[in-house]
Design a protein around this motif. Structure first.
Motif, PDB file in Angstrom:
ATOM      1  N   ALA A 142     -11.279 -19.432 -13.187  1.00  0.00           N
ATOM      2  CA  ALA A 142     -10.528 -19.372 -11.927  1.00  0.00           C
ATOM      3  C   ALA A 142      -9.491 -18.258 -11.979  1.00  0.00           C
ATOM      4  N   THR A 143      -8.818 -18.134 -13.117  1.00  0.00           N
ATOM      5  CA  THR A 143      -7.841 -17.058 -13.277  1.00  0.00           C
ATOM      6  C   THR A 143      -8.507 -15.696 -13.234  1.00  0.00           C
ATOM      7  N   PHE A 144      -9.667 -15.585 -13.880  1.00  0.00           N
ATOM      8  CA  PHE A 144     -10.384 -14.310 -13.877  1.00  0.00           C
ATOM      9  C   PHE A 144     -10.775 -13.904 -12.462  1.00  0.00           C
ATOM     10  N   PHE A 145     -11.359 -14.826 -11.698  1.00  0.00           N
ATOM     11  CA  PHE A 145     -11.796 -14.474 -10.351  1.00  0.00           C
ATOM     12  C   PHE A 145     -10.607 -14.202  -9.429  1.00  0.00           C
ATOM     13  N   ALA A 146      -9.499 -14.913  -9.640  1.00  0.00           N
ATOM     14  CA  ALA A 146      -8.298 -14.612  -8.870  1.00  0.00           C
ATOM     15  C   ALA A 146      -7.798 -13.202  -9.189  1.00  0.00           C
ATOM     16  N   ALA A 147      -7.881 -12.817 -10.470  1.00  0.00           N
ATOM     17  CA  ALA A 147      -7.466 -11.468 -10.863  1.00  0.00           C
ATOM     18  C   ALA A 147      -8.384 -10.415 -10.251  1.00  0.00           C
ATOM     19  N   VAL A 148      -9.707 -10.660 -10.277  1.00  0.00           N
ATOM     20  CA  VAL A 148     -10.653  -9.714  -9.671  1.00  0.00           C
ATOM     21  C   VAL A 148     -10.384  -9.579  -8.175  1.00  0.00           C
ATOM     22  N   LEU A 149     -10.180 -10.711  -7.512  1.00  0.00           N
ATOM     23  CA  LEU A 149      -9.930 -10.691  -6.071  1.00  0.00           C
ATOM     24  C   LEU A 149      -8.659  -9.919  -5.755  1.00  0.00           C
ATOM     25  N   TRP A 150      -7.570 -10.244  -6.446  1.00  0.00           N
ATOM     26  CA  TRP A 150      -6.287  -9.613  -6.157  1.00  0.00           C
ATOM     27  C   TRP A 150      -6.323  -8.124  -6.497  1.00  0.00           C
ATOM     28  N   PHE A 151      -6.961  -7.792  -7.619  1.00  0.00           N
ATOM     29  CA  PHE A 151      -7.043  -6.405  -8.051  1.00  0.00           C
ATOM     30  C   PHE A 151      -7.847  -5.565  -7.054  1.00  0.00           C
ATOM     31  N   THR A 152      -8.981  -6.103  -6.587  1.00  0.00           N
ATOM     32  CA  THR A 152      -9.809  -5.388  -5.625  1.00  0.00           C
ATOM     33  C   THR A 152      -9.080  -5.225  -4.297  1.00  0.00           C
ATOM     34  N   TRP A 153      -8.430  -6.287  -3.864  1.00  0.00           N
ATOM     35  CA  TRP A 153      -7.667  -6.224  -2.608  1.00  0.00           C
ATOM     36  C   TRP A 153      -6.569  -5.159  -2.679  1.00  0.00           C
ATOM     37  N   MET A 154      -5.855  -5.098  -3.805  1.00  0.00           N
ATOM     38  CA  MET A 154      -4.762  -4.139  -3.934  1.00  0.00           C
ATOM     39  C   MET A 154      -5.275  -2.708  -3.892  1.00  0.00           C
ATOM     40  N   LEU A 155      -6.298  -2.383  -4.707  1.00  0.00           N
ATOM     41  CA  LEU A 155      -6.792  -1.014  -4.769  1.00  0.00           C
ATOM     42  C   LEU A 155      -7.435  -0.594  -3.449  1.00  0.00           C
ATOM     43  N   SER A 156      -8.212  -1.488  -2.838  1.00  0.00           N
ATOM     44  CA  SER A 156      -8.850  -1.155  -1.568  1.00  0.00           C
ATOM     45  C   SER A 156      -7.820  -0.942  -0.473  1.00  0.00           C
ATOM     46  N   SER A 157      -6.761  -1.745  -0.472  1.00  0.00           N
ATOM     47  CA  SER A 157      -5.692  -1.576   0.517  1.00  0.00           C
ATOM     48  C   SER A 157      -4.991  -0.236   0.334  1.00  0.00           C
ATOM     49  N   LEU A 158      -4.731   0.143  -0.913  1.00  0.00           N
ATOM     50  CA  LEU A 158      -4.065   1.416  -1.176  1.00  0.00           C
ATOM     51  C   LEU A 158      -4.945   2.593  -0.767  1.00  0.00           C
ATOM     52  N   VAL A 159      -6.254   2.500  -1.032  1.00  0.00           N
ATOM     53  CA  VAL A 159      -7.166   3.567  -0.622  1.00  0.00           C
ATOM     54  C   VAL A 159      -7.198   3.681   0.894  1.00  0.00           C
ATOM     55  N   SER A 160      -7.189   2.558   1.610  1.00  0.00           N
ATOM     56  CA  SER A 160      -7.187   2.584   3.070  1.00  0.00           C
ATOM     57  C   SER A 160      -5.905   3.203   3.614  1.00  0.00           C
ATOM     58  N   TYR A 161      -4.802   3.017   2.907  1.00  0.00           N
ATOM     59  CA  TYR A 161      -3.507   3.512   3.395  1.00  0.00           C
ATOM     60  C   TYR A 161      -3.239   4.944   2.950  1.00  0.00           C
ATOM     61  N   TRP A 162      -3.479   5.249   1.674  1.00  0.00           N
ATOM     62  CA  TRP A 162      -3.164   6.570   1.133  1.00  0.00           C
ATOM     63  C   TRP A 162      -4.356   7.517   1.081  1.00  0.00           C
ATOM     64  N   GLY A 163      -5.552   6.989   1.055  1.00  0.00           N
ATOM     65  CA  GLY A 163      -6.713   7.802   0.760  1.00  0.00           C
ATOM     66  C   GLY A 163      -7.031   7.751  -0.722  1.00  0.00           C
ATOM     67  N   ALA A 164      -8.235   8.149  -1.082  1.00  0.00           N
ATOM     68  CA  ALA A 164      -8.696   7.990  -2.465  1.00  0.00           C
ATOM     69  C   ALA A 164      -7.936   8.880  -3.439  1.00  0.00           C
ATOM     70  N   ARG A 165      -7.657  10.119  -3.057  1.00  0.00           N
ATOM     71  CA  ARG A 165      -7.030  11.032  -4.013  1.00  0.00           C
ATOM     72  C   ARG A 165      -5.603  10.616  -4.350  1.00  0.00           C
ATOM     73  N   LYS A 166      -4.809  10.328  -3.326  1.00  0.00           N
ATOM     74  CA  LYS A 166      -3.422   9.921  -3.584  1.00  0.00           C
ATOM     75  C   LYS A 166      -3.367   8.593  -4.321  1.00  0.00           C
ATOM     76  N   THR A 167      -4.257   7.659  -3.948  1.00  0.00           N
ATOM     77  CA  THR A 167      -4.278   6.369  -4.630  1.00  0.00           C
ATOM     78  C   THR A 167      -4.613   6.541  -6.103  1.00  0.00           C
ATOM     79  N   ALA A 168      -5.670   7.313  -6.394  1.00  0.00           N
ATOM     80  CA  ALA A 168      -6.055   7.519  -7.789  1.00  0.00           C
ATOM     81  C   ALA A 168      -4.919   8.168  -8.579  1.00  0.00           C
ATOM     82  N   GLU A 169      -4.313   9.200  -7.994  1.00  0.00           N
ATOM     83  CA  GLU A 169      -3.237   9.896  -8.703  1.00  0.00           C
ATOM     84  C   GLU A 169      -2.067   8.970  -8.999  1.00  0.00           C
ATOM     85  N   ARG A 170      -1.609   8.226  -7.997  1.00  0.00           N
ATOM     86  CA  ARG A 170      -0.425   7.386  -8.177  1.00  0.00           C
ATOM     87  C   ARG A 170      -0.712   6.170  -9.054  1.00  0.00           C
TER      88      ARG A 170
END
Length: 241
Positions: free
Chosen positions: A99-127
């Motif tokens: 349960a902890t693992f899947f919560a981590a996968v969910l939260w991690f994916t949500w965070m990175l995808s949200s940042l890519v949607s807001y900043w774009g892939a290049r800025k997100t990757a760099e930061r």
């Protein structure tokens, strides 16, 4: 401005408070975990119920895209676990930790995808790479002050992050290819190392997620036409201003 967009600040404060609250014997208390859950999922639930209207059309589309990314990643992780456990003739000593693992996968994916949607892939990757590389470097310096050789070897693991940040800014597509190759290498290398040391499968999976996850996600994002996401984000910013 927190007054113009209070919801992200309130939800972010709940998540941060949940992570910082002390627990017992190194484990978080149940109400700290509950705060993280409320901060993460509360705003979305309120929007779906029609009680919260704080997103424009672009942000709504981005949120739905993020949700679809989470569905794909968590669903794929679930099927991989099924293959690993049922067809690999392996047993998990502490299956409740999944349960902890899947919560981590969910939260991690949500965070990175949200940042890519807001900043774009290049800025997100760099930061993200600069943040991860700096945190990993500080962690290893503080943990290996009396072991120079271990300090040097551990600090070498920051090279993919700092190198990825530099490449993503200048050559996003070649950087994406190299990041995918680095992800495959570290999956095999760290996976074999954890197996040789007898790490529990769930513990090893969380470690791989935290280290390989940013490399893999950024590599995929940089190969997926990053200029489009950045142009859309810039257009939305101009409209709001």
């Amino acid at each position: 401005d927190p007054r113009a967009r209070p919801v992200p600040w309130v939800s972010g404060a709940l998540v941060l408070l949940g992570f910082l609250l002390p627990g017992r014997e190194g484990t978080p208390s149940w109400w700290a975990v509950l705060l993280v859950g409320l901060g993460t999922f509360g705003p979305g639930l309120l929007r779906e119920l029609g009680w919260l209207h704080d997103l424009d059309e672009f942000q709504q589309q981005a949120a739905r895209r993020v949700g679809y990314h989470v569905f794909l990643v968590v669903g794929l992780a679930a099927f991989l676990w099924i293959v690993f456990v049922r067809f690999g003739s392996r047993q998990l000593k502490n299956p409740e930790e999944l349960a902890t693992f899947f919560a981590a996968v969910l939260w991690f994916t949500w965070m990175l995808s949200s940042l890519v949607s807001y900043w774009g892939a290049r800025k997100t990757a760099e930061r993200v790479f600069l943040l991860y590389g700096g945190a990993w470097l500080l962690f290893n310096i503080l943990g290996n002050l009396r072991q120079p050789l271990a300090l040097f070897m551990q600090c070498l693991l920051t090279v993919p992050f700092f190198g990825g940040a530099w490449l993503a800014r200048r050559w996003p597509r070649p950087a994406g290819v190299l990041l995918l190759a680095a992800s495959a290498f570290f999956l095999v290398f760290l996976g074999r190392m954890h197996h040789a040391r007898g790490f529990a499968p769930v513990h090893a999976a969380v470690t791989l997620l935290l280290f390989v996850g940013p490399l893999l996600a950024s590599g995929i994002a940089l190969l997926g036409r990053p200029e489009r996401a950045e142009d859309a984000s810039s257009a939305s910013t101009r409209e709001l201003s």
